[in-house]
Scaffold this motif. Structure first.
Motif, short mmCIF file in Angstrom:
data_model
loop_
_atom_site.label_atom_id
_atom_site.label_comp_id
_atom_site.label_asym_id
_atom_site.label_seq_id
_atom_site.Cartn_x
_atom_site.Cartn_y
_atom_site.Cartn_z
N ILE A 174 15.05 -8.90 18.23
CA ILE A 174 14.25 -9.43 17.12
C ILE A 174 13.79 -10.84 17.47
N SER A 175 12.51 -11.08 17.32
CA SER A 175 11.95 -12.42 17.51
C SER A 175 11.11 -12.76 16.29
N ALA A 176 11.34 -13.94 15.72
CA ALA A 176 10.59 -14.35 14.53
C ALA A 176 10.76 -15.85 14.32
N PRO A 177 9.87 -16.47 13.53
CA PRO A 177 10.02 -17.90 13.23
C PRO A 177 11.35 -18.19 12.55
N THR A 178 11.76 -19.46 12.60
CA THR A 178 13.07 -19.85 12.07
C THR A 178 13.20 -19.57 10.57
N SER A 179 12.10 -19.55 9.86
CA SER A 179 12.17 -19.39 8.40
C SER A 179 11.89 -17.97 7.95
N ALA A 180 11.93 -17.00 8.86
CA ALA A 180 11.53 -15.62 8.51
C ALA A 180 12.57 -14.86 7.73
N GLY A 181 13.77 -15.40 7.58
CA GLY A 181 14.80 -14.72 6.81
C GLY A 181 15.54 -13.64 7.58
N LYS A 182 15.70 -13.83 8.91
CA LYS A 182 16.41 -12.83 9.72
C LYS A 182 17.86 -12.70 9.27
N SER A 183 18.51 -13.84 9.03
CA SER A 183 19.94 -13.82 8.68
C SER A 183 20.19 -13.08 7.38
N TYR A 184 19.27 -13.22 6.42
CA TYR A 184 19.39 -12.54 5.13
C TYR A 184 19.37 -11.03 5.34
N VAL A 185 18.46 -10.56 6.16
CA VAL A 185 18.36 -9.13 6.43
C VAL A 185 19.62 -8.64 7.14
N LYS A 241 28.07 1.06 18.83
CA LYS A 241 27.03 2.04 18.47
C LYS A 241 25.67 1.36 18.35
N LYS A 242 25.65 0.15 17.79
CA LYS A 242 24.39 -0.59 17.66
C LYS A 242 24.58 -2.03 18.11
N ILE A 243 23.61 -2.54 18.86
CA ILE A 243 23.60 -3.95 19.25
C ILE A 243 22.26 -4.54 18.83
N VAL A 244 22.31 -5.65 18.11
CA VAL A 244 21.11 -6.36 17.68
C VAL A 244 21.17 -7.77 18.24
N VAL A 245 20.14 -8.19 18.97
CA VAL A 245 20.04 -9.58 19.41
C VAL A 245 18.82 -10.20 18.74
N ALA A 246 18.94 -11.47 18.34
CA ALA A 246 17.86 -12.10 17.59
C ALA A 246 17.71 -13.56 17.99
N GLY A 247 16.49 -14.06 17.92
CA GLY A 247 16.23 -15.46 18.23
C GLY A 247 14.83 -15.84 17.79
N PRO A 248 14.53 -17.14 17.77
CA PRO A 248 13.22 -17.60 17.30
C PRO A 248 12.14 -17.54 18.38
N ARG A 249 11.05 -16.86 18.08
CA ARG A 249 9.83 -16.89 18.90
C ARG A 249 10.11 -16.64 20.38
N LEU A 257 4.05 -14.68 11.80
CA LEU A 257 3.67 -15.28 10.53
C LEU A 257 4.90 -15.68 9.74
N PRO A 258 5.13 -16.98 9.57
CA PRO A 258 6.28 -17.40 8.76
C PRO A 258 6.00 -17.13 7.29
N LEU A 281 12.53 -27.23 15.64
CA LEU A 281 12.98 -28.32 14.79
C LEU A 281 12.03 -28.51 13.62
N ARG A 282 10.73 -28.58 13.91
CA ARG A 282 9.74 -28.77 12.84
C ARG A 282 9.69 -27.58 11.89
N GLY A 283 10.01 -26.40 12.43
CA GLY A 283 10.01 -25.20 11.60
C GLY A 283 11.10 -25.17 10.56
N ARG A 284 12.04 -26.10 10.65
CA ARG A 284 13.09 -26.19 9.62
C ARG A 284 12.57 -26.78 8.32
N ALA A 285 11.36 -27.35 8.35
CA ALA A 285 10.78 -27.90 7.12
C ALA A 285 10.17 -26.75 6.32
N GLY A 286 10.63 -26.60 5.08
CA GLY A 286 10.19 -25.48 4.27
C GLY A 286 11.05 -24.27 4.57
#
Length: 855
Positions: free
Chosen positions: A163-174, A297-305, A328-329, A520-525
């Motif tokens: 999984i790749s997405a901006p820092t504010s995409a809500g990956k951790s919530y999912v 059984k399942k492995i998920v790796v995730a990081g920003p962009r 798209l954030p 770092l800048r993506g942490r705003a908002g």
């Protein structure tokens, strides 16, 4: 997509309005900016409406998001229909959570959106809601963005996912909800790997809160112990890579055939491809261990962009792996900077939809620009500018200031002149910090201005309450180091950085890469907190000094993706001849070079896998011949040290460990097993002196202590730490300490005592007394079983010491000879309800008891 001239003009007008309005807010210009014109807002919203109805790509989606964000930011309070209009546009973009942020009358309890006022619009919106609504368990549903829903479905469909997405995409919530959903359906256990202790606490807290709310019988732990693994319920262990590897060595059976393995911040494996870095190597080796031997059984790796996330998961897991990415954030992030050109200070605005920055001349720059822009350090001019900005921002907005080092974070926080109202909660926080550490601790004086610092030397329990106070807007400003980039979720409206430098000494030192600076800048908002976030760079000239041309300069303000390399292949090829020569000659690591870790890795792999090593090494990008294998294998067979000790110390070269083993075997060392041992300091000093004499390479690698006096001081503190003496008492043994003494002692505690010295002493302990618990006492700062049980449960060390004295443990139910989860939870509830703890201590245990359900 081609916009008309009029559409381009409209977009430029809203961007210009935002730049001027923000500059006026900061009192940088002598111009009164009128409210956003209603006619312009209507034209922009119509454009967003049209774009959102097309089969749109990233550019159109970014334009829509920018329009929605800026119209919302600069709205007139009289525009009553704006929320319903934006909800429709955002829902078409697949950003239902963002739509919730603009719905002022959203019913949180029933998870219901406001009525849109039109039957057709309501049907369309409800249709999008149904598309993105997901059942977690039974009658508990959540509404996700389109990207989050794709994440959710892919984890159901595939067993190896990137999984790749901006820092504010809500990956951790999912991921948190998916773990609970999956374990509720299938049972079993999950390992969630994060890079820092701070993130362990945050992720564990989020999971516990969700599990308690849903009244599920799932245990959440932060360390592994077979005694605490419940066979009757599912288990989630949130661990760093080091803790996970250690846990596997203790109980491999538990880790076989897990239901889920989650690896967050996957970008951290890249350093293993470029340098000798223990933490990156541990992360990479952990992934290989699970994939090659333990087969979850399942492995998920995730990081920003991550630009090549598909290649990364294919390299790690094979062709069946699948990835998902999103650019798209869910929130709008804008960047601003000050730059000195042609004798004038300009204030610039950067956005993802504008090729060139917009600029405005600053009328009121609060300092002499020549003094400010000609220095890389934070100085009086820097603090004056920073204070001017902070004092003109909305007092209800949270602000993060980036600091390059821990020392500079303290200095910056001390020099922020906050205009804080000393509320009851802020006063109680100041009193708590003062009583827990010392009235002389600089954090105390910083808090009086509603400002604090947050980095690795701040004790963990204080970081927890700081994060909570910041999220409640009790603290307005928080100064952070690079720990902020590792997923710490601090809801900030504004992020301020002087520049991207990681040093305070010169312009030519280490710097954050554009990728790191973008994160770092993506942490705003932050999603569900602020729809619009702003990042402010105080000195853009510092970046220009090492770059050429405007095209390169603007990369500082883009949001680049990282092309990630994994494995050892590139470094192995670069040093192939030197590595093979070292292997054949039986050379030991003695001097710093680029391949010491690779020779060590190859020897350990030969030791562990024997003649199967060729295939295992090839997976990591390393090849050796059969004759080379035979020579290395013979060298290892001839060693006197038992193989199981070598396997328990994978960071140490086997040949060096053998030398150490021979020296120790011929000595009469007796290690202390308790922090109360009278010879604690002398015994450990003797061991460390032997390690230093036998292998100065590893001694210098794992500790920064070079003075006998500092080493002795460190061991004295370590003994008190292991005795469960509170930090406050340790600090004040000679009277009230100075701020400098406090910082020095906290630095020793957080680096040498709890991390470096145990790592350095581990081989010796594994050679002499494998069951000796002393290193664990040093790492955790606790020796009593009940205190350690509380720490393992996720309670901070300082609070665990206090709570352990309040436990009613006589006749308490046990679980494999230790206090059961049920008992710990029930005692936390009892202690909470008896008001035995203060407000900030209660806040620390609330995640463990909220909605606690006893089956």
């Amino acid at each position: 997509m081609v916009l008309t001239e009029n559409e381009v003009r409209l977009i430029n007008r809203i961007l210009t309005h935002d730049l001027e309005a923000f500059a006026a807010k900061l009192k940088l210009i002598n111009k009164e900016i009128p409210q956003l014109e209603e006619k312009l807002a209507v034209q922009l919203l119509n454009l967003a409406e049209r774009l959102s109805r097309r089969a749109i790509g990233d550019q159109e989606r970014n334009i829509c998001l920018t329009i929605c964000g800026l119209v919302w930011e600069h709205k007139n309070k009289a525009w009553d229909n704006l929320p319903s209009f934006l909800m429709q546009v955002l829902s078409r973009l697949g950003l239902i959570p963002s739509a919730r942020m603009v719905d002022l009358n959203y019913n949180i309890e029933n998870q219901e959106f406001s009525n849109l006022g039109s039957l057709i619009a309501q049907f369309a919106f409800e249709s999008k809601l149904l598309e993105c609504e997901t059942q977690v368990i039974d009658d508990y549903f959540i509404t996700l963005s389109t990207f989050q829903k794709r994440m959710w479905d892919l984890i159901d469909q595939k067993n190896r996912i990137g999984i790749s997405a901006p820092t504010s995409a809500g990956k951790s919530y999912v991921l948190a909800n998916k773990i609970v959903h999956h374990l509720h359906l299938h049972g079993g256990s999950c390992i969630y790997v994060v890079p820092t202790i701070t993130l362990i606490n945050q992720v564990s807290s989020d999971l516990r809160r969700l599990i308690n709310e849903l009244e599920l019988n799932i245990n959440v732990g932060q360390t592994y112990s077979e005694k605490h693994i419940s066979k009757q319920s599912s288990n989630i262990l949130v661990l760093t890579q080091e803790r996970a590897l250690s846990a596997i060595s203790q109980g491999e059976d538990f880790f076989k055939n897990l239901e889920l393995l989650i690896i967050d911040e996957i970008q951290n494996i890249e350093r293993v491809a470029n340098e000798d870095n223990d933490r990156s190597r541990d992360l990479y080796n952990l992934i290989r261990e699970f994939e090659d031997n333990l087969t979850p059984k399942k492995i998920v790796v995730a990081g920003p962009r991550i630009k090549n996330i598909d290649e990364v998961v294919t390299e790690l897991f094979g062709k069946e792996a699948q990835s998902i990415n999103n650019d798209l954030p869910p929130v709008l992030n804008l960047s601003y900077s000050f730059i000195y050109q042609s004798g004038k200070v300009l204030f610039r605005q950067y956005s993802t939809i504008s090729k060139k920055p917009k600029s405005i001349i600053v009328d009121n720059f609060p300092v002499n620009p020549l003094k400010f822009f000609n220095s890389v350090r934070y100085n009086d001019s820097s603090f004056t500018l920073l204070n001017s900005i902070l004092n003109n921002l909305d007092p209800n907005e949270g602000n993060i200031v980036f600091a390059p080092t821990k020392a500079s974070a303290n200095s910056i926080a001390k020099n922020i002149n906050g205009e804080a109202k000393l509320t009851k909660e802020l006063n109680s926080l100041i009193e708590y910090v003062s009583n827990s550490i010392s009235p002389n601790y600089s954090l105390v004086s910083c808090l009086k201005g509603s400002t604090c610092y947050h980095h690795a030397n701040v004790p963990g329990f204080l970081r927890t309450v700081i994060e909570k106070a910041f999220s409640k807007n009790i603290i307005k400003n928080i100064v952070c180091t690079t720990t902020l980039m590792q997923g710490v979720n601090l809801p900030a409206k504004n992020i301020i950085a002087r520049n991207q430098s990681l040093t305070t000494q010169s312009r030519t030192g280490a710097k954050l890469t554009p990728y790191e600076f973008a994160n770092l800048r993506g942490r705003a908002g932050r999603l569900m907190k602020d729809f619009v976030g702003r990042a402010i760079v105080l000195d853009e000239n510092s970046y220009e000094a090492s770059q050429e041309g405007d095209a390169v300069q603007t990369t500082l303000f883009e949001y680049p993706e990282k092309k990630l390399s994994s494995g050892y292949g590139e470094r192995f090829i670069e040093s192939k001849e030197e590595i093979k020569q070292a292997l054949l000659a039986g050379s030991k690591p003695a001097d710093e070079n680029s391949f010491n870790d690779l020779t060590t890795h190859i020897r350990h792999m030969v030791l562990r896998y024997g003649d199967k090593v060729f295939y295992m090494l090839e997976k990591t990008g390393i090849t050796i011949s059969s004759p080379e294998f035979d020579i290395v294998n013979t060298q290892l067979r001839d060693l006197a040290i038992p193989a199981h000790i070598l396997i328990k110390n994978p960071h140490w070269d086997p040949l060096v460990l053998n030398d150490l083993f021979l020296k120790i075997s011929s000595s009469n060392f007796k290690l202390p097993s308790s922090p109360f041992a009278h010879d604690f300091v002398d015994s450990l000093t003797e061991v460390l002196e032997l390690v230093k004499a036998t292998t100065p390479y590893y001694y210098n690698k794992y500790t920064k202590i070079r003075s006998d006096k500092v080493l002795r001081k460190c061991l004295i503190i370590a003994q008190d730490w292991g005795k469960e003496i509170p930090i406050r008492t340790i600090l004040s043994w000679k009277g009230e300490p100075s701020d400098e003494d406090i910082d020095h002692t906290l630095d020793l505690l957080n680096t040498e005592i709890t991390y470096r010295l145990p790592k350095l002493l581990h081989p010796t302990f594994s050679m002499l007394e494998q069951e000796n618990p002393l290193l664990s006492f040093m790492e955790h700062g606790a020796y009593k079983p009940e205190t350690r049980r509380l720490i393992e449960f996720g309670i901070s060390r300082e609070l665990a010491i206090k709570i352990s004295s309040l436990l009613k443990i006589e006749g308490a139910p046990t679980q494999n000879s230790e206090l059961s989860d049920w008992f710990v939870k029930s005692e936390l509830v009892r202690i909470y309800e008896t008001n035995a703890l203060n407000h900030w201590e209660n806040i620390q245990i609330e995640p463990h008891i909220e909605g606690v359900f006893y089956p």
